[in-house]
Every structure is written in structure tokens, then in C-alpha cells.
Write a protein that holds these residues in place. Structure first.
Motif, PDB file in Angstrom:
ATOM      1  N   ASP A  26       0.861  -1.181   0.000  1.00 19.06           N
ATOM      2  CA  ASP A  26       0.000   0.000   0.000  1.00 19.06           C
ATOM      3  C   ASP A  26       0.896   1.229   0.000  1.00 19.06           C
ATOM      4  OD1 ASP A  26      -2.773   1.285   0.419  1.00 19.06           O
ATOM      5  OD2 ASP A  26      -1.563   2.159   2.029  1.00 19.06           O
ATOM      6  N   GLU A  27       0.684   2.110  -0.976  1.00 17.85           N
ATOM      7  CA  GLU A  27       1.561   3.264  -1.143  1.00 17.85           C
ATOM      8  C   GLU A  27       1.478   4.211   0.044  1.00 17.85           C
ATOM      9  OE1 GLU A  27       2.468   6.868  -4.358  1.00 17.85           O
ATOM     10  OE2 GLU A  27       0.826   5.437  -4.704  1.00 17.85           O
ATOM     11  N   ASN A  28       0.275   4.446   0.540  1.00 22.32           N
ATOM     12  CA  ASN A  28       0.122   5.360   1.671  1.00 22.32           C
ATOM     13  C   ASN A  28       0.841   4.827   2.906  1.00 22.32           C
ATOM     14  OD1 ASN A  28      -0.819   7.606   3.117  1.00 22.32           O
ATOM     15  ND2 ASN A  28      -2.676   6.525   3.767  1.00 22.32           N
ATOM     16  N   ALA A  29       0.721   3.516   3.148  1.00 20.91           N
ATOM     17  CA  ALA A  29       1.413   2.920   4.295  1.00 20.91           C
ATOM     18  C   ALA A  29       2.922   3.061   4.140  1.00 20.91           C
ATOM     19  CB  ALA A  29       1.032   1.450   4.421  1.00 20.91           C
ATOM     20  N   ARG A  30       3.424   2.863   2.924  1.00 17.87           N
ATOM     21  CA  ARG A  30       4.872   3.014   2.700  1.00 17.87           C
ATOM     22  C   ARG A  30       5.320   4.444   2.962  1.00 17.87           C
ATOM     23  NH1 ARG A  30       3.581  -0.399  -1.765  1.00 17.87           N
ATOM     24  NH2 ARG A  30       3.619   1.355  -3.240  1.00 17.87           N
ATOM     25  N   LYS A  31       4.502   5.428   2.569  1.00 16.28           N
ATOM     26  CA  LYS A  31       4.854   6.835   2.812  1.00 16.28           C
ATOM     27  C   LYS A  31       4.902   7.137   4.306  1.00 16.28           C
ATOM     28  CE  LYS A  31       3.018   8.749  -1.518  1.00 16.28           C
ATOM     29  NZ  LYS A  31       1.980   9.630  -2.133  1.00 16.28           N
ATOM     30  N   ILE A  32       3.921   6.624   5.033  1.00 16.76           N
ATOM     31  CA  ILE A  32       3.885   6.850   6.484  1.00 16.76           C
ATOM     32  C   ILE A  32       5.100   6.226   7.154  1.00 16.76           C
ATOM     33  CG2 ILE A  32       2.622   6.291   8.608  1.00 16.76           C
ATOM     34  CD1 ILE A  32       0.042   6.427   6.900  1.00 16.76           C
ATOM     35  N   LEU A  33       5.422   5.007   6.769  1.00 13.65           N
ATOM     36  CA  LEU A  33       6.578   4.312   7.349  1.00 13.65           C
ATOM     37  C   LEU A  33       7.882   5.020   6.979  1.00 13.65           C
ATOM     38  CD1 LEU A  33       5.312   0.702   6.642  1.00 13.65           C
ATOM     39  CD2 LEU A  33       5.737   1.640   8.917  1.00 13.65           C
ATOM     40  N   ALA A  34       7.989   5.467   5.730  1.00 19.42           N
ATOM     41  CA  ALA A  34       9.202   6.175   5.306  1.00 19.42           C
ATOM     42  C   ALA A  34       9.372   7.476   6.080  1.00 19.42           C
ATOM     43  CB  ALA A  34       9.147   6.450   3.803  1.00 19.42           C
ATOM     44  N   ALA A  35       8.284   8.212   6.275  1.00 16.61           N
ATOM     45  CA  ALA A  35       8.355   9.458   7.039  1.00 16.61           C
ATOM     46  C   ALA A  35       8.765   9.207   8.482  1.00 16.61           C
ATOM     47  CB  ALA A  35       7.006  10.170   6.997  1.00 16.61           C
ATOM     48  N   GLY A  36       8.465   7.998   8.975  1.00 17.28           N
ATOM     49  CA  GLY A  36       8.836   7.648  10.343  1.00 17.28           C
ATOM     50  C   GLY A  36      10.250   7.132  10.488  1.00 17.28           C
ATOM     51  N   GLY A  37      10.950   6.933   9.346  1.00 16.02           N
ATOM     52  CA  GLY A  37      12.342   6.505   9.424  1.00 16.02           C
ATOM     53  C   GLY A  37      12.678   5.215   8.721  1.00 16.02           C
ATOM     54  N   ALA A  38      11.687   4.546   8.109  1.00  9.73           N
ATOM     55  CA  ALA A  38      11.940   3.286   7.412  1.00  9.73           C
ATOM     56  C   ALA A  38      12.533   3.553   6.039  1.00  9.73           C
ATOM     57  CB  ALA A  38      10.643   2.495   7.285  1.00  9.73           C
ATOM     58  N   SER A  39      13.263   2.576   5.514  1.00  5.95           N
ATOM     59  CA  SER A  39      13.791   2.671   4.152  1.00  5.95           C
ATOM     60  C   SER A  39      12.861   1.932   3.204  1.00  5.95           C
ATOM     61  CB  SER A  39      15.200   2.081   4.078  1.00  5.95           C
ATOM     62  OG  SER A  39      15.184   0.689   4.372  1.00  5.95           O
ATOM     63  N   VAL A  40      12.744   2.458   1.978  1.00  2.52           N
ATOM     64  CA  VAL A  40      11.796   1.926   1.009  1.00  2.52           C
ATOM     65  C   VAL A  40      12.544   1.487  -0.239  1.00  2.52           C
ATOM     66  CG1 VAL A  40       9.721   2.407  -0.346  1.00  2.52           C
ATOM     67  CG2 VAL A  40      10.034   3.505   1.891  1.00  2.52           C
TER      68      VAL A  40
ATOM     69  N   VAL B 197       4.502 -10.354   4.526  1.00  2.24           N
ATOM     70  CA  VAL B 197       3.704  -9.778   3.435  1.00  2.24           C
ATOM     71  C   VAL B 197       2.453  -9.142   4.030  1.00  2.24           C
ATOM     72  CG1 VAL B 197       2.483 -10.202   1.277  1.00  2.24           C
ATOM     73  CG2 VAL B 197       4.528 -11.557   1.828  1.00  2.24           C
ATOM     74  N   ALA B 198       2.312  -7.821   3.855  1.00  4.11           N
ATOM     75  CA  ALA B 198       1.139  -7.100   4.330  1.00  4.11           C
ATOM     76  C   ALA B 198       0.328  -6.642   3.115  1.00  4.11           C
ATOM     77  CB  ALA B 198       1.541  -5.907   5.185  1.00  4.11           C
ATOM     78  N   ASN B 199      -0.884  -7.175   2.965  1.00  7.30           N
ATOM     79  CA  ASN B 199      -1.738  -6.846   1.833  1.00  7.30           C
ATOM     80  C   ASN B 199      -2.326  -5.454   1.976  1.00  7.30           C
ATOM     81  OD1 ASN B 199      -3.068  -8.332   4.021  1.00  7.30           O
ATOM     82  ND2 ASN B 199      -4.952  -7.938   2.895  1.00  7.30           N
ATOM     83  N   ALA B 200      -2.746  -4.887   0.843  1.00  3.50           N
ATOM     84  CA  ALA B 200      -3.211  -3.502   0.818  1.00  3.50           C
ATOM     85  C   ALA B 200      -4.411  -3.286   1.733  1.00  3.50           C
ATOM     86  CB  ALA B 200      -3.556  -3.098  -0.622  1.00  3.50           C
ATOM     87  N   GLU B 201      -5.402  -4.219   1.696  1.00  2.00           N
ATOM     88  CA  GLU B 201      -6.620  -4.031   2.489  1.00  2.00           C
ATOM     89  C   GLU B 201      -6.319  -3.972   3.985  1.00  2.00           C
ATOM     90  OE1 GLU B 201      -6.222  -6.248   0.148  1.00  2.00           O
ATOM     91  OE2 GLU B 201      -7.701  -5.822  -1.409  1.00  2.00           O
ATOM     92  N   SER B 202      -5.426  -4.845   4.448  1.00  2.00           N
ATOM     93  CA  SER B 202      -5.110  -4.846   5.879  1.00  2.00           C
ATOM     94  C   SER B 202      -4.437  -3.547   6.291  1.00  2.00           C
ATOM     95  CB  SER B 202      -4.214  -6.047   6.214  1.00  2.00           C
ATOM     96  OG  SER B 202      -2.941  -5.925   5.594  1.00  2.00           O
ATOM     97  N   LEU B 203      -3.553  -3.046   5.461  1.00  2.00           N
ATOM     98  CA  LEU B 203      -2.857  -1.801   5.772  1.00  2.00           C
ATOM     99  C   LEU B 203      -3.815  -0.617   5.767  1.00  2.00           C
ATOM    100  CD1 LEU B 203       0.164  -2.659   3.514  1.00  2.00           C
ATOM    101  CD2 LEU B 203       0.337  -2.336   5.988  1.00  2.00           C
ATOM    102  N   GLN B 204      -4.738  -0.604   4.811  1.00  2.00           N
ATOM    103  CA  GLN B 204      -5.724   0.476   4.743  1.00  2.00           C
ATOM    104  C   GLN B 204      -6.615   0.463   5.977  1.00  2.00           C
ATOM    105  OE1 GLN B 204      -7.538  -0.465   0.994  1.00  2.00           O
ATOM    106  NE2 GLN B 204      -5.685   0.053  -0.161  1.00  2.00           N
ATOM    107  N   LYS B 205      -7.031  -0.725   6.425  1.00  2.00           N
ATOM    108  CA  LYS B 205      -7.847  -0.829   7.634  1.00  2.00           C
ATOM    109  C   LYS B 205      -7.065  -0.342   8.851  1.00  2.00           C
ATOM    110  CE  LYS B 205     -10.325  -4.880   5.863  1.00  2.00           C
ATOM    111  NZ  LYS B 205     -10.469  -6.352   5.979  1.00  2.00           N
ATOM    112  N   CYS B 206      -5.811  -0.743   8.945  1.00  2.00           N
ATOM    113  CA  CYS B 206      -4.966  -0.334  10.069  1.00  2.00           C
ATOM    114  C   CYS B 206      -4.878   1.183  10.157  1.00  2.00           C
ATOM    115  CB  CYS B 206      -3.575  -0.943   9.919  1.00  2.00           C
ATOM    116  SG  CYS B 206      -2.385  -0.439  11.191  1.00  2.00           S
ATOM    117  N   ILE B 207      -4.624   1.834   9.034  1.00  2.00           N
ATOM    118  CA  ILE B 207      -4.491   3.289   9.010  1.00  2.00           C
ATOM    119  C   ILE B 207      -5.819   3.956   9.349  1.00  2.00           C
ATOM    120  CG2 ILE B 207      -4.034   5.271   7.509  1.00  2.00           C
ATOM    121  CD1 ILE B 207      -2.059   3.394   5.965  1.00  2.00           C
ATOM    122  N   TYR B 208      -6.900   3.473   8.733  1.00  2.00           N
ATOM    123  CA  TYR B 208      -8.225   4.054   8.943  1.00  2.00           C
ATOM    124  C   TYR B 208      -8.652   3.972  10.405  1.00  2.00           C
ATOM    125  CZ  TYR B 208     -13.368   4.181   8.798  1.00  2.00           C
ATOM    126  OH  TYR B 208     -14.694   4.449   9.041  1.00  2.00           O
TER     127      TYR B 208
END
Length: 482
Positions: A42-56, A214-225
Motif C-alpha cells: 500500500d503506497e500510503n502505508a509506505r509513505k507513512i513508514l518512510a516518514a517515520g524513518g523506514a527505508s523503502v 507480506v502485508a496486503n493492501a486491504e489490511s494496511l488500509q484498515k490499520c491506518i483508517y
């Protein structure tokens, strides 16, 4: 000390792994997160993680240790679910243990015919009513996947049923992100608004994550929401040891734990302090003899719960299930053992009571029998009160060595305190014969019918029922136009 349903007990709990074993798995997980990484789809999840210090690197995310440490420091140790009346019903922390059903079984073991058949929405109604009534069942899930509604949005119909037929907390599952949004909207309609539901959440989402790495898009979207809304969530990546992870318990758990900590990190980046629960099952070898995803396996018992306790996070466990196809000795043994290990290990929100055949089949009879078993286990592990009243020294002196306590005031004060099963036969053979020689299976079937004939949860106001139904109609129109 073990609490169960917040009852303090003096008996020691059982930990499958000690601090040293958990510490080594934690350190190994940190290496997996930093060196191997996790695929985040999930692109949004990757952006959030990257902003927090993760490498992409494409979909691959690598998370440094400081992000995990920070997230674990802000993730609360408590997750509270309320009933419809805004009373605390589940305090998921420490060794408090609560039990409930499961979701989405493809078949019903019909309690009237003994035959296996496909479920209808009426079976979801029946299951909700039974779980709402049973005294040892603390929360409700849908149990069945109905065949007489649109399969693309079946979860919306399940949620409408559960909200209308129980006042207990609800754990819901949705196959897509939009279903999670619709379920929350229905809950907000019942609660009286977004803020009212956030303050007194009576439902939470069980998020199925593809696997530890492996984290699927739907699970990540639910987590963020859910995190954005400040709502609790159950973040559950599961591994199959020997299939998508090492066959060893330690290797399977370490790789699964990477996905667990990913969810903790993501949720806390979105909203520090939002409650999140972690898995209390799997984390061990898959059944490579049958290649079937079994629900009760010996080797995995207590392993992920030990890690949850290590992190002091709420644990979403599993118990009251069986891989048997009929209500035989295997069913009774596996149901009881899985309930007991979940209790002793300290899993907090224990689901799938009534599951059979590796989650393919559900049984209302088994739920009724499991409720009796839970009552027995809670009594058997309850702490013993030792004080002047319970020692009863004056009563012993008054009655003496040869007297009877049957009519003594002390007995009259306390005789209702022990656990007395409503279904287990404890009488003489002659009485069993006189009562029809009924088996436990037969008595459970009769109890299911009695509950369905007599029990009704407090109804929602008509305006609220219509609001929920309108959301379901909106979802049906939306899916029809896809």
C-alpha cells in the motif's frame, strides 16, 4: 495470578516461553525487519513508514530498531470494549481472558438434523442470539458466511444482524477496506456519532494480514483508517511453519513477529496511543501431513501469546475449536484443551468458540457445550478465598465431629457459590434413565432450540435500525454499479 474475565486467581499461569526465549526472538525479529524487510502493498502505508524513518525499496520496507522501540513505548497495554449500554465488558490486558465465537464458516452442523449444510443469513441471526444468551460467551462474531446474500458484501449483512441481535461487544471481519468503513459507520449510527463510538467502542475489526513478511493492501488500509479514528484493532498476521516460514517454532515465530511489529509501528505512527492487539495462535509448524490449516495443533500452543505478554500488548487468541467433523471425543478434547491453554497462557480476547473442521464448519451445539466447559475452567482455576468466613472455624466448632452442615446458616450463605453445570450429567444412572438417557449432544441441541425460542436481545430504536439498513442498501447499490 491468573484473572479470567477479571476474576483474580491465586494459581500460577503457564508461560510457554520464558523471558530469555522471547528476548532472542525479539532480537531476531529486529534483524529480519532491518535486514530482510517486509513487503508492504500500500503506497500510503509506505509513505507513512518512510516518514517515520523506514527505508523503502519498491514494496519492500525495512524498519530500524528505534522505530520499533518507539512504537512499543506508545502502544497501550490496555484494550477496552464496551457493551451497547457503554459499560466496560472486555478489559483486555494482563491475564484477563474473554471468549467469543468466530466468523465466516462455510457450513453449519445443523443441531436439528445432525447434517452438514450451507448457512443462510437466518443462521447468522441464530448464532448471534445464542452467543448473546450464553453466560460464558463474552463477545459475538458472525460464525457463518450466509449463502443467500450478495457474496461480494456478505459482511455488511452480517454486521447488520449482529448489531440488531446482541448487546455484547462485536468482533467483525470484512473482506475489503470498504466493508470495514461500512461496519464502523453502522456502529457510529448505533452509538450516536463518531465521537461517541470512539469513546465507547463496542466493536473492533479483526484484520487478516497475508503473512508475517507480506502485508496486503486491504489490511494496511484498515490499520491506518482505524488508527486515524482512534479505534482499537486486532492486527493478525499468521504464518504456516514449513510453508511460508521456517518449520521450526522459533523461526516461524520470528518471521511472523516481523509482521506483527509492522502493524504496531504503523498504527502508532498514525496515532500514538491507539490500542492494537496481536495474535495468540499460529507461530508454529503447519500440518505438512495433510496440508490443511488446522485450528488446534500442539506445537504452537502459547507461543505467540508469550510474545504478546513479552511486549505487554493485548492478545487476540483462539480456543473452543476442533478439527473434528462431528461432536465426538476429538471435538470435546480439542475444544477443552484449546480453551484451557488460552486461559493458562493469558490470551485476552479468545475467538472461534464453536469452530469445527479447520474453520470450515460451525456448530451452535458446540458453542453451548463450550460455554459449560468455560464455566468449569473458570471455576477450576479461580483463586480460593481464605479468611475468617471461609475457614468457618465457629461453624465447625458448633457442628462438631458428628453433626451435619446441611442446614447450618454457613452452608445457606455459601451453597450457591460452586459451579453447577446445566448440561453435564452428575446424577445417578437411574435418574439419567428417567430423564430420557440423553447424551450431552442431545441436551445441547435442545438448549439451542430453547434459546432460539425464548431469547431476544434488547431491540435498537427503529430510527437506528433504519440507519443501519440504509448503509447496507447503499453498499448493495455501490457494489451493483461496479
Amino acid at each position: 495470578m491468573i484473572p479470567t474475565g477479571e476474576t483474580r486467581m491465586a494459581s500460577a499461569h503457564y508461560a510457554r516461553m520464558g523471558h530469555d526465549e522471547c528476548d532472542r526472538i525479539h532480537i531476531a525479529t529486529l534483524e529480519i525487519l532491518e535486514r530482510t524487510g517486509v513487503d508492504v502493498h500500500d503506497e500510503n502505508a509506505r509513505k507513512i513508514l518512510a516518514a517515520g524513518g523506514a527505508s523503502v525499496d519498491g514494496v519492500r520496507i525495512r524498519i530500524p530498531e528505534f522505530m520499533v522501540t518507539r512504537a512499543l513505548a506508545s502502544a497501550p497495554r490496555r484494550l477496552t470494549l464496551y457493551d451497547r449500554a457503554k459499560r466496560p465488558a472486555i478489559r483486555a490486558w494482563g491475564h484477563n481472558t474473554y471468549y467469543g465465537g468466530g466468523s465466516d464458516c462455510l457450513n453449519v452442523l445443523d443441531h436439528r438434523t445432525g447434517k452438514r449444510r450451507e448457512p443462510l443469513l437466518a443462521d447468522v441471526v441464530a448464532a448471534t442470539k445464542v452467543m448473546d444468551f450464553l453466560p460464558e460467551i463474552d463477545f459475538v462474531m458472525s460464525l457463518f458466511l450466509p449463502k443467500d446474500v450478495d457474496a461480494r458484501i456478505y459482511d455488511r449483512y452480517q454486521m447488520e444482524v449482529m448489531l440488531n441481535h446482541t448487546t455484547k461487544p462485536i468482533v467483525f471481519v470484512s473482506p475489503d477496506f470498504q466493508g470495514c468503513v461500512a461496519a464502523v459507520e453502522m456502529c457510529e449510527a448505533v452509538a450516536g456519532g463518531e465521537e461517541a463510538f470512539r469513546q465507547y467502542p463496542f466493536a473492533t475489526c479483526y484484520i487478516n494480514v497475508t503473512a508475517g513478511l507480506v502485508a496486503n493492501a486491504e489490511s494496511l488500509q484498515k490499520c491506518i483508517y482505524l488508527a486515524e479514528k482512534g479505534l482499537p484493532q486486532l492486527w493478525i498476521p499468521l504464518n504456516a511453519g514449513g510453508v511460508n516460514s521456517p518449520a521450526t517454532i522459533a523461526g516461524c515465530m520470528a518471521s511472523m513477529n516481523a509482521g506483527i511489529l509492522l502493524g504496531v509501528v504503523l498504527s502508532q505512527l498514525v496515532r500514538p496511543g491507539v490500542p492494537i492487539a496481536v495474535p495468540g495462535w499460529n507461530g508454529g509448524p503447519y500440518n505438512l501431513k495433510t496440508m490443511v490449516g488446522n485450528y488446534v495443533l500442539a506445537d504452537e500452543q502459547g507461543v505467540p501469546t508469550s510474545m504478546g505478554k513479552y511486549y505487554d500488548l493485548p492478545v487476540f487468541g483462539l480456543g473452543g475449536s476442533t478439527d473434528a467433523k462431528v461432536l465426538d471425543h476429538q471435538a470435546g478434547m480439542e475444544c477443552t484443551v484449546s480453551l484451557m491453554t488460552a486461559l493458562l497462557h493469558g490470551a485476552n480476547i479468545v475467538h472461534d468458540v464453536g469452530f469445527m473442521d479447520s474453520g470450515i464448519q460451525g456448530s451452535l451445539q458446540l458453542q453451548v457445550m463450550a460455554s459449560e466447559t468455560i464455566g468449569f475452567l473458570r471455576a477450576a482455576t479461580r483463586g480460593v478465598v481464605v479468611d475468617d468466613e471461609t475457614l468457618a472455624l465457629d461453624a465447625i466448632h458448633e457442628v462438631g465431629p458428628t453433626g451435619s452442615f446441611l442446614q447450618h446458616p454457613h452452608t445457606l450463605r455459601h451453597y450457591k457459590e460452586p459451579f453447577y453445570s446445566k448440561l453435564f450429567d452428575k446424577g445417578p444412572y437411574s435418574m439419567w434413565e428417567k430423564n430420557g438417557r440423553l447424551t450431552l449432544e442431545e441436551k445441547a441441541a435442545r438448549e439451542v432450540d430453547r434459546i432460539l425460542d425464548t431469547h431476544t436481545a434488547e431491540a435498537l430504536p427503529e430510527k437506528v435500525r433504519e440507519a443501519i439498513a440504509s448503509i447496507v442498501r447503499r453498499e448493495q447499490a455501490w457494489i451493483d454499479n461496479q
